[in-house]
Design a protein around this motif. Structure first.
Motif, PDB file in Angstrom:
ATOM      1  N   GLU A   1     -11.010   4.715  13.706  1.00 50.84           N
ATOM      2  CA  GLU A   1      -9.783   4.005  14.057  1.00 50.84           C
ATOM      3  C   GLU A   1      -9.967   2.498  13.869  1.00 50.84           C
ATOM      4  OE1 GLU A   1      -5.828   4.103  16.175  1.00 50.84           O
ATOM      5  OE2 GLU A   1      -7.058   5.687  15.365  1.00 50.84           O
ATOM      6  N   GLN A   2     -11.083   1.980  14.331  1.00 47.45           N
ATOM      7  CA  GLN A   2     -11.353   0.556  14.210  1.00 47.45           C
ATOM      8  C   GLN A   2     -11.510   0.152  12.749  1.00 47.45           C
ATOM      9  OE1 GLN A   2     -14.690  -0.704  16.555  1.00 47.45           O
ATOM     10  NE2 GLN A   2     -14.156  -2.858  16.441  1.00 47.45           N
ATOM     11  N   LEU A   3     -12.201   0.966  11.968  1.00 47.69           N
ATOM     12  CA  LEU A   3     -12.366   0.679  10.547  1.00 47.69           C
ATOM     13  C   LEU A   3     -11.030   0.673   9.820  1.00 47.69           C
ATOM     14  CD1 LEU A   3     -15.556   2.810   9.799  1.00 47.69           C
ATOM     15  CD2 LEU A   3     -15.385   0.317   9.626  1.00 47.69           C
ATOM     16  N   HIS A   4     -10.143   1.604  10.171  1.00 49.13           N
ATOM     17  CA  HIS A   4      -8.821   1.647   9.546  1.00 49.13           C
ATOM     18  C   HIS A   4      -8.045   0.364   9.804  1.00 49.13           C
ATOM     19  CE1 HIS A   4      -7.551   5.452   7.580  1.00 49.13           C
ATOM     20  NE2 HIS A   4      -8.661   5.900   8.129  1.00 49.13           N
ATOM     21  N   ASP A   5      -8.075  -0.101  11.037  1.00 43.12           N
ATOM     22  CA  ASP A   5      -7.351  -1.329  11.363  1.00 43.12           C
ATOM     23  C   ASP A   5      -7.913  -2.512  10.574  1.00 43.12           C
ATOM     24  OD1 ASP A   5      -5.571  -0.142  13.066  1.00 43.12           O
ATOM     25  OD2 ASP A   5      -6.534  -0.811  14.917  1.00 43.12           O
ATOM     26  N   GLN A   6      -9.230  -2.613  10.495  1.00 45.78           N
ATOM     27  CA  GLN A   6      -9.837  -3.719   9.760  1.00 45.78           C
ATOM     28  C   GLN A   6      -9.533  -3.608   8.259  1.00 45.78           C
ATOM     29  OE1 GLN A   6     -11.208  -6.350  10.949  1.00 45.78           O
ATOM     30  NE2 GLN A   6     -11.488  -5.781  13.092  1.00 45.78           N
ATOM     31  N   PHE A   7      -9.604  -2.399   7.730  1.00 48.36           N
ATOM     32  CA  PHE A   7      -9.321  -2.173   6.311  1.00 48.36           C
ATOM     33  C   PHE A   7      -7.868  -2.513   5.989  1.00 48.36           C
ATOM     34  CE2 PHE A   7      -8.257   0.421   2.609  1.00 48.36           C
ATOM     35  CZ  PHE A   7      -9.348   0.222   1.779  1.00 48.36           C
ATOM     36  N   ASP A   8      -6.965  -2.126   6.892  1.00 47.26           N
ATOM     37  CA  ASP A   8      -5.545  -2.344   6.640  1.00 47.26           C
ATOM     38  C   ASP A   8      -5.157  -3.813   6.668  1.00 47.26           C
ATOM     39  OD1 ASP A   8      -5.137   0.292   6.227  1.00 47.26           O
ATOM     40  OD2 ASP A   8      -3.907   0.667   8.002  1.00 47.26           O
ATOM     41  N   ARG A   9      -5.943  -4.660   7.321  1.00 45.13           N
ATOM     42  CA  ARG A   9      -5.681  -6.096   7.251  1.00 45.13           C
ATOM     43  C   ARG A   9      -5.681  -6.566   5.806  1.00 45.13           C
ATOM     44  NH1 ARG A   9      -9.499  -9.626   9.024  1.00 45.13           N
ATOM     45  NH2 ARG A   9      -7.901 -11.232   9.083  1.00 45.13           N
ATOM     46  N   TYR A  10      -6.539  -5.986   4.987  1.00 46.38           N
ATOM     47  CA  TYR A  10      -6.607  -6.330   3.576  1.00 46.38           C
ATOM     48  C   TYR A  10      -5.555  -5.560   2.772  1.00 46.38           C
ATOM     49  CZ  TYR A  10     -11.154  -8.482   4.580  1.00 46.38           C
ATOM     50  OH  TYR A  10     -12.159  -9.267   5.088  1.00 46.38           O
ATOM     51  N   ARG A  11      -5.511  -4.248   2.971  1.00 40.21           N
ATOM     52  CA  ARG A  11      -4.647  -3.415   2.135  1.00 40.21           C
ATOM     53  C   ARG A  11      -3.173  -3.800   2.244  1.00 40.21           C
ATOM     54  NH1 ARG A  11      -1.322   0.601   3.065  1.00 40.21           N
ATOM     55  NH2 ARG A  11      -1.959   0.856   5.238  1.00 40.21           N
ATOM     56  N   ARG A  12      -2.707  -4.092   3.458  1.00 40.65           N
ATOM     57  CA  ARG A  12      -1.284  -4.368   3.638  1.00 40.65           C
ATOM     58  C   ARG A  12      -0.854  -5.701   3.039  1.00 40.65           C
ATOM     59  NH1 ARG A  12       0.607  -2.050   9.546  1.00 40.65           N
ATOM     60  NH2 ARG A  12      -0.719  -0.218   9.594  1.00 40.65           N
ATOM     61  N   LEU A  13      -1.810  -6.567   2.755  1.00 36.95           N
ATOM     62  CA  LEU A  13      -1.497  -7.836   2.107  1.00 36.95           C
ATOM     63  C   LEU A  13      -1.604  -7.734   0.589  1.00 36.95           C
ATOM     64  CD1 LEU A  13      -3.362 -10.365   4.448  1.00 36.95           C
ATOM     65  CD2 LEU A  13      -0.895  -9.980   4.294  1.00 36.95           C
ATOM     66  N   GLY A  14      -2.055  -6.588   0.092  1.00 36.98           N
ATOM     67  CA  GLY A  14      -2.251  -6.418  -1.339  1.00 36.98           C
ATOM     68  C   GLY A  14      -0.946  -6.234  -2.091  1.00 36.98           C
ATOM     69  N   PRO A  15      -0.992  -6.325  -3.423  1.00 34.66           N
ATOM     70  CA  PRO A  15       0.198  -6.109  -4.249  1.00 34.66           C
ATOM     71  C   PRO A  15       0.628  -4.649  -4.189  1.00 34.66           C
ATOM     72  CG  PRO A  15      -1.753  -6.258  -5.633  1.00 34.66           C
ATOM     73  CD  PRO A  15      -2.198  -6.592  -4.239  1.00 34.66           C
ATOM     74  N   LYS A  16       1.856  -4.370  -4.624  1.00 36.33           N
ATOM     75  CA  LYS A  16       2.389  -3.005  -4.517  1.00 36.33           C
ATOM     76  C   LYS A  16       1.624  -2.009  -5.384  1.00 36.33           C
ATOM     77  CE  LYS A  16       7.050  -4.113  -2.974  1.00 36.33           C
ATOM     78  NZ  LYS A  16       6.805  -3.529  -1.645  1.00 36.33           N
ATOM     79  N   MET A  17       1.255  -2.375  -6.626  1.00 39.22           N
ATOM     80  CA  MET A  17       0.475  -1.510  -7.524  1.00 39.22           C
ATOM     81  C   MET A  17       1.021  -0.076  -7.501  1.00 39.22           C
ATOM     82  SD  MET A  17      -3.366  -3.031  -6.697  1.00 39.22           S
ATOM     83  CE  MET A  17      -4.119  -2.271  -8.133  1.00 39.22           C
ATOM     84  N   PRO A  18       2.260   0.130  -7.989  1.00 34.71           N
ATOM     85  CA  PRO A  18       2.934   1.428  -7.859  1.00 34.71           C
ATOM     86  C   PRO A  18       2.193   2.614  -8.477  1.00 34.71           C
ATOM     87  CG  PRO A  18       4.107  -0.024  -9.368  1.00 34.71           C
ATOM     88  CD  PRO A  18       3.091  -0.864  -8.681  1.00 34.71           C
ATOM     89  N   VAL A  19       1.457   2.381  -9.573  1.00 35.42           N
ATOM     90  CA  VAL A  19       0.741   3.496 -10.205  1.00 35.42           C
ATOM     91  C   VAL A  19      -0.334   4.036  -9.270  1.00 35.42           C
ATOM     92  CG1 VAL A  19      -0.755   4.182 -12.109  1.00 35.42           C
ATOM     93  CG2 VAL A  19       1.212   2.694 -12.547  1.00 35.42           C
ATOM     94  N   ILE A  20      -1.147   3.142  -8.710  1.00 32.67           N
ATOM     95  CA  ILE A  20      -2.176   3.569  -7.765  1.00 32.67           C
ATOM     96  C   ILE A  20      -1.537   4.141  -6.508  1.00 32.67           C
ATOM     97  CG2 ILE A  20      -4.050   2.781  -6.254  1.00 32.67           C
ATOM     98  CD1 ILE A  20      -4.898   0.850  -8.365  1.00 32.67           C
ATOM     99  N   ARG A  21      -0.433   3.532  -6.064  1.00 32.85           N
ATOM    100  CA  ARG A  21       0.250   4.004  -4.856  1.00 32.85           C
ATOM    101  C   ARG A  21       0.733   5.441  -5.034  1.00 32.85           C
ATOM    102  NH1 ARG A  21      -0.649   3.051  -0.168  1.00 32.85           N
ATOM    103  NH2 ARG A  21      -0.763   5.309  -0.184  1.00 32.85           N
ATOM    104  N   GLN A  22       1.254   5.761  -6.217  1.00 31.69           N
ATOM    105  CA  GLN A  22       1.716   7.128  -6.480  1.00 31.69           C
ATOM    106  C   GLN A  22       0.538   8.104  -6.505  1.00 31.69           C
ATOM    107  OE1 GLN A  22       3.916   6.522 -10.113  1.00 31.69           O
ATOM    108  NE2 GLN A  22       5.844   6.103  -9.040  1.00 31.69           N
ATOM    109  N   GLU A  23      -0.590   7.668  -7.055  1.00 30.75           N
ATOM    110  CA  GLU A  23      -1.782   8.511  -7.068  1.00 30.75           C
ATOM    111  C   GLU A  23      -2.260   8.776  -5.642  1.00 30.75           C
ATOM    112  OE1 GLU A  23      -4.614   6.486  -9.465  1.00 30.75           O
ATOM    113  OE2 GLU A  23      -3.583   6.897 -11.353  1.00 30.75           O
ATOM    114  N   LEU A  24      -2.248   7.744  -4.803  1.00 24.21           N
ATOM    115  CA  LEU A  24      -2.647   7.909  -3.411  1.00 24.21           C
ATOM    116  C   LEU A  24      -1.714   8.854  -2.672  1.00 24.21           C
ATOM    117  CD1 LEU A  24      -3.548   4.191  -2.616  1.00 24.21           C
ATOM    118  CD2 LEU A  24      -5.152   6.102  -2.621  1.00 24.21           C
TER     119      LEU A  24
END
Length: 223
Positions: free
Chosen positions: A157-180
């Motif tokens: 849970e703690q790792l997710h919160d720390q990771f999301d600080r970076y991910r949520r500020l990232g660009p949309k990158m729709p191709v990777i987003r669709q793969e995810l």
């Protein structure tokens, strides 16, 4: 006679802790920003005592840095930290998912299918809002829920919160987003098939793809 009634400050502290945690993970405050106590009191309409209690808890949790007895600052972004967080996610989340597949029962399968269905409905748009983020977090929690270790779940849970600080500020990158988004369904299928090895391999790839998005955030904000 009222000694068993929960103090209002505890309720207020829990409320502001949850709100601030969400805002810190979601990027409402800039990395490195110093938080002004009086401004926070006004912004969140909360008293000084519950606010300080919440800030201290968030510092202990790692989402704030306590510079002295009175000051708090948002942690700066660091490529080394992002790499460390991603490696720990690969190790701990992969372990938890394997154990969840071994120990999960029919109730877990039903919860996992429901979590995946709710997330899929939200995946119809690439505009990932707060509701999508909530469902996404719930999906990943459900994946590992029956791993059998409370401490492992806490660390994840703690790792997710720390990771999301970076991910949520990232660009949309729709191709990777669709793969995810597609991988969410595939993770559930492998879990249902009880193929722990293939499931972990896919989860590793899922985390690495998400890391690519988070890394772009770091590159953009450090350039």
């Amino acid at each position: 006679m009222n000694q068993h009634i929960q103090p209002p400050t505890s309720t207020a502290s829990s409320r502001i802790y949850d709100i601030l945690r969400k805002d810190l993970v979601g990027g409402r405050f800039a990395a490195g920003e110093k938080l002004a106590i009086n401004a926070l009191k006004e912004q969140y309409q909360v008293g000084l005592s519950p606010l300080r209690e919440a800030l201290n808890k968030l510092a202990a949790y790692g989402l704030l840095i306590q510079e002295n007895q009175r000051g708090f600052r948002v942690p700066r972004l660091s490529r080394a930290e992002l790499d460390d967080i991603a490696q720990m996610r690969l190790a701990l989340e992969g372990m938890a998912f394997e154990q969840a597949i071994v120990h999960g029962d029919a109730a877990w399968e039903a919860e996992l299918l429901a979590a995946e269905h709710r997330l899929k409905c939200a995946d119809m748009t690439l505009d990932k809002d707060d509701e999508w983020e909530r469902l996404h977090t719930q999906f990943h929690r459900t994946l590992v829920a029956p791993c059998g270790s409370v401490w492992l779940l806490r660390f994840i849970e703690q790792l997710h919160d720390q990771f999301d600080r970076y991910r949520r500020l990232g660009p949309k990158m729709p191709v990777i987003r669709q793969e995810l988004d597609q991988q969410h369904h595939e993770l559930v299928e492998l879990a249902m098939q009880r193929d722990a090895q293939a499931a972990r391999t896919l989860l590793d790839d899922h985390i690495r793809k998400s890391y690519d998005v988070a890394l772009q955030c770091f590159l953009e904000h450090s350039g």
